[in-house]
Design a protein around this motif. Structure first.
Motif, PDB file in Angstrom:
ATOM      1  N   HIS A  14     -28.819  22.406  36.689  1.00 22.17           N
ATOM      2  CA  HIS A  14     -27.403  23.300  36.145  1.00 22.17           C
ATOM      3  C   HIS A  14     -26.255  22.302  36.285  1.00 22.17           C
ATOM      4  CE1 HIS A  14     -27.549  23.492  40.691  1.00 22.17           C
ATOM      5  NE2 HIS A  14     -26.240  23.321  40.544  1.00 22.17           N
ATOM      6  N   LEU A  18     -23.847  19.715  34.719  1.00 26.13           N
ATOM      7  CA  LEU A  18     -23.988  19.102  33.185  1.00 26.13           C
ATOM      8  C   LEU A  18     -23.733  17.564  33.358  1.00 26.13           C
ATOM      9  CD1 LEU A  18     -23.988  21.998  32.158  1.00 26.13           C
ATOM     10  CD2 LEU A  18     -22.096  21.600  30.682  1.00 26.13           C
ATOM     11  N   ALA A  19     -22.943  17.004  34.208  1.00 21.59           N
ATOM     12  CA  ALA A  19     -22.760  15.729  34.347  1.00 21.59           C
ATOM     13  C   ALA A  19     -24.122  15.043  34.642  1.00 21.59           C
ATOM     14  CB  ALA A  19     -21.835  15.366  35.779  1.00 21.59           C
ATOM     15  N   VAL A  20     -24.891  15.492  35.439  1.00 17.95           N
ATOM     16  CA  VAL A  20     -26.404  14.807  35.737  1.00 17.95           C
ATOM     17  C   VAL A  20     -27.189  14.898  34.667  1.00 17.95           C
ATOM     18  CG1 VAL A  20     -28.499  15.066  36.997  1.00 17.95           C
ATOM     19  CG2 VAL A  20     -26.185  15.443  38.144  1.00 17.95           C
ATOM     20  N   SER A  73     -26.191  14.819  31.364  1.00 21.39           N
ATOM     21  CA  SER A  73     -25.760  13.962  30.338  1.00 21.39           C
ATOM     22  C   SER A  73     -25.807  12.558  30.702  1.00 21.39           C
ATOM     23  CB  SER A  73     -24.194  14.466  30.011  1.00 21.39           C
ATOM     24  OG  SER A  73     -23.468  14.343  31.163  1.00 21.39           O
ATOM     25  N   HIS A  74     -26.023  12.302  32.168  1.00 18.64           N
ATOM     26  CA  HIS A  74     -26.285  10.890  32.590  1.00 18.64           C
ATOM     27  C   HIS A  74     -27.672  10.569  32.187  1.00 18.64           C
ATOM     28  CE1 HIS A  74     -25.734   7.201  34.983  1.00 18.64           C
ATOM     29  NE2 HIS A  74     -26.967   7.830  35.684  1.00 18.64           N
ATOM     30  N   ARG A 128     -20.298  15.602  25.859  1.00 22.68           N
ATOM     31  CA  ARG A 128     -19.302  14.921  26.354  1.00 22.68           C
ATOM     32  C   ARG A 128     -18.159  15.375  25.684  1.00 22.68           C
ATOM     33  NH1 ARG A 128     -21.137  11.567  30.318  1.00 22.68           N
ATOM     34  NH2 ARG A 128     -23.162  10.426  29.808  1.00 22.68           N
ATOM     35  N   ARG A 144     -19.263  24.146  29.815  1.00 21.86           N
ATOM     36  CA  ARG A 144     -18.634  22.659  29.623  1.00 21.86           C
ATOM     37  C   ARG A 144     -17.402  22.650  30.540  1.00 21.86           C
ATOM     38  NH1 ARG A 144     -15.119  19.773  26.966  1.00 21.86           N
ATOM     39  NH2 ARG A 144     -15.334  17.571  26.728  1.00 21.86           N
ATOM     40  N   SER A 158     -17.466  22.663  34.114  1.00 22.65           N
ATOM     41  CA  SER A 158     -17.722  21.376  34.700  1.00 22.65           C
ATOM     42  C   SER A 158     -16.636  20.441  34.617  1.00 22.65           C
ATOM     43  CB  SER A 158     -18.779  20.839  33.797  1.00 22.65           C
ATOM     44  OG  SER A 158     -19.306  19.456  34.469  1.00 22.65           O
ATOM     45  N   THR A 159     -15.735  20.417  33.374  1.00 21.72           N
ATOM     46  CA  THR A 159     -14.573  19.412  33.405  1.00 21.72           C
ATOM     47  C   THR A 159     -13.678  20.042  34.308  1.00 21.72           C
ATOM     48  OG1 THR A 159     -14.082  20.860  31.427  1.00 21.72           O
ATOM     49  CG2 THR A 159     -15.125  18.921  30.881  1.00 21.72           C
TER      50      THR A 159
END
Lengths: 277, 251
Positions: free
Chosen positions: B197, B199-201, B203-204, B227, B240, B243-244
């Motif tokens: 869940h 998004l940073a993980v 997209s990494h 991103r 998004r 998350s941001t």
């Protein structure tokens, strides 16, 4: 209306075959009507530190401090009876997972009403009305229906709202939230934290928010305490997080993957034995 | 050689009377990573479990390297495709040593040279040899997740299905495990399908991301588009934004 918490040199230890192991090693904090975040990894002592204020520690824990006061009450010498006057009534505790913290065989409304009646004089009917009113305050649509539901019929976010409503029932002066959103989805997480934030500000309560998520905590708190191996390694205003100096705090910030600033490889935390000192 | 490693076509899963996956299709090229994000109950883990063969009640078409998969899988399938679960506390046997848990897949598949393979597997996930004769409760959460990864990899699979592999871990340990997964993918040419869940993980680790909502994959986009905010579906934009918002807060 908020109580002052005063803590000087708190130490918590557990017995082990090789003698006592100290897991909180001299933590001091002062808290009024403000929002304090405590951040650290598992085992850093952040939960024990906050729970020591309520004397809600495992039976084997040994607790010492130069000073530990909740308003005018000396927590160190207070008896169980005196502590019960603090717990719930003056300081509420929100736990991580509503699935385990709620009574599975009581409806949400009955649990909130029970909490209300433990601290207010009033009839059952009145308590039920208060419960529905509290459910409305934590922004549950159709509170009268939700009051009649059992915990297994609630989603994670709803369950956590019920927990918060229960903690608000006695009108506490301090709210301790121990990883209140770690078991929830990102969308629900933000809603619950905004709700806590809003209620705390509106009622002028103090808040201790415990989490391992540094950016999240600094978003919702005024002040952040970073704990490592039972000590506070850095304390800073949440707004100054970017200016954190301690290598552990910096390491925690750097090792998180970021959506906006991609890193080809995540820097890992190189632990320094000196941080333990 | 452009045949995808994994193909999912019009996958449907129902529990009782409710359909929880409503016709999802995607393909993952060999050596790529595909991530699925969404809220709980959106069906992302259910897709993973159908792929892994843990739930036989699905309809649609699933293919592994061009080969059609049935509801029940044989031993050869598990040799090629393994899964890592969210909670390393729950996925390791509490009363078996690490040695025994790592030898089991080798015995099942009749692979010899067990000793050498176990030592190599431990080294590969960055665990010291002494871990071999320990029990799970003697290890930290991060070490346990490394053991779970070592066990998934020990019979040499080509595909790894990852269900929230880092969400039970501290952020510092999460970084180590994500780096390990990236390294292993490079050295072994693995194909990943990951559910998370965060998004940073996602997209990494993944080049392509599928966004799930209410049993449907509402959008598929590249990590770069995610991103940059080049989203088409409102739910993607909503996830998004959440998350941001947190990332930008302290700066």
């Amino acid at each position: 209306m908020s109580a002052r918490v005063e803590m000087r040199g708190l130490r918590v230890s557990f017995p082990s075959p090789r003698g006592p192991v100290e897991v909180v090693r001299g933590v001091s904090l002062d808290l009024g009507a403000e929002k304090l975040g405590i951040v650290g990894e598992s085992g850093s002592g952040k939960s024990l530190t906050a729970r020591a204020i309520l004397k809600l520690l495992p039976a084997a824990a040994h607790i010492r401090a130069e000073r530990l006061r909740f308003d005018d009450i000396d927590v160190l010498t207070a008896g169980e009876r005196q502590m019960r006057a603090i717990r719930g009534r003056r300081a509420g505790l929100i736990l991580q997972d509503p699935k385990y913290a709620l009574n599975p065989v009581m409806t949400a409304g009955a649990q909130i009403a029970e909490a209300w009646r433990a601290h207010h004089r009033g009839r059952r009917r009145q308590a039920m009305e208060a419960a529905v009113e509290l459910l409305a305050q934590v922004r549950i649509r159709d509170p009268a229906r939700v009051a009649g539901l059992y915990p297994h019929e609630l989603s994670g976010g709803m369950g956590q709202r019920v927990m918060i409503a229960m903690m608000l029932a006695p009108d506490p002066e301090l709210l301790i939230a121990d990883e209140p959103t770690s078991a929830l989805d990102a969308t629900v997480q933000a809603e619950i934290l905004r709700l806590i934030d809003d209620l705390v500000s509106r009622r002028g309560m103090g808040l201790i928010l415990i989490s391992h998520d540094l950016p999240l905590v600094s978003h919702f708190c005024d002040r952040v305490m970073v704990m490592y191996a039972g000590r506070v390694v850095e304390e800073l205003r949440a707004a100054d997080l970017a200016a954190a100096r301690h290598p552990y705090t910096r390491g925690l910030l750097d090792c998180m993957p970021s959506l906006l600033h991609p890193k080809p490889r995540l820097p890992v935390l190189a632990r320094d034995a000196a941080w333990n000192e | 050689m452009t045949e995808p490693m994994i193909e999912v076509e019009d996958l449907r899963v129902r529990f009782g009377t409710s359909e929880v996956v409503k016709g999802v299709s995607f393909a993952v090229p060999r050596g790529a990573s595909f991530g699925m994000v969404g809220e709980s109950g959106s069906g992302k883990s259910t897709i993973l479990r159908a792929l892994a063969g843990l739930n036989p009640n699905w309809s649609g078409r699933l293919r592994l390297a061009g080969m059609a998969l049935g509801p029940r899988r044989d031993r050869a399938f598990f040799r090629r495709c393994q899964m890592v679960f969210q909670d390393p506390y729950g996925s390791l046997h509490p009363r078996q040593t690490i040695d025994r848990q790592l030898s089991e897949p080798l015995l099942i598949h009749g692979i010899d040279g067990i000793d050498a393979r176990i030592l190599r597997a431990l080294a590969e996930v960055g665990l010291p040899d002494v871990v071999r004769f320990r029990y799970p409760h003697q290890l930290s959460g991060g070490q346990r997740q490394r053991v779970a990864i070592a066990r998934a990899l020990i019979a040499g699979p080509e595909v790894l299905l990852l269900d929230e592999p880092t969400s039970a871990l501290d952020v510092s340990v999460q970084a180590e495990v994500l780096n390990l997964l990236a390294d292993l993918q490079q050295s072994r040419g693995l194909t990943y399908v990951m559910v998370t869940h965060n998004l940073a993980v996602v997209s990494h680790l993944c080049e392509t991301v599928g966004v799930m909502q209410g049993g449907e994959m509402v959008e598929r986009l590249s990590a770069a588009d995610l991103r940059a905010g080049r989203t088409r579906h409102p739910h993607t934009a909503e996830l998004r934004a959440l998350s941001t918002e947190l990332e930008e807060a302290p700066a």
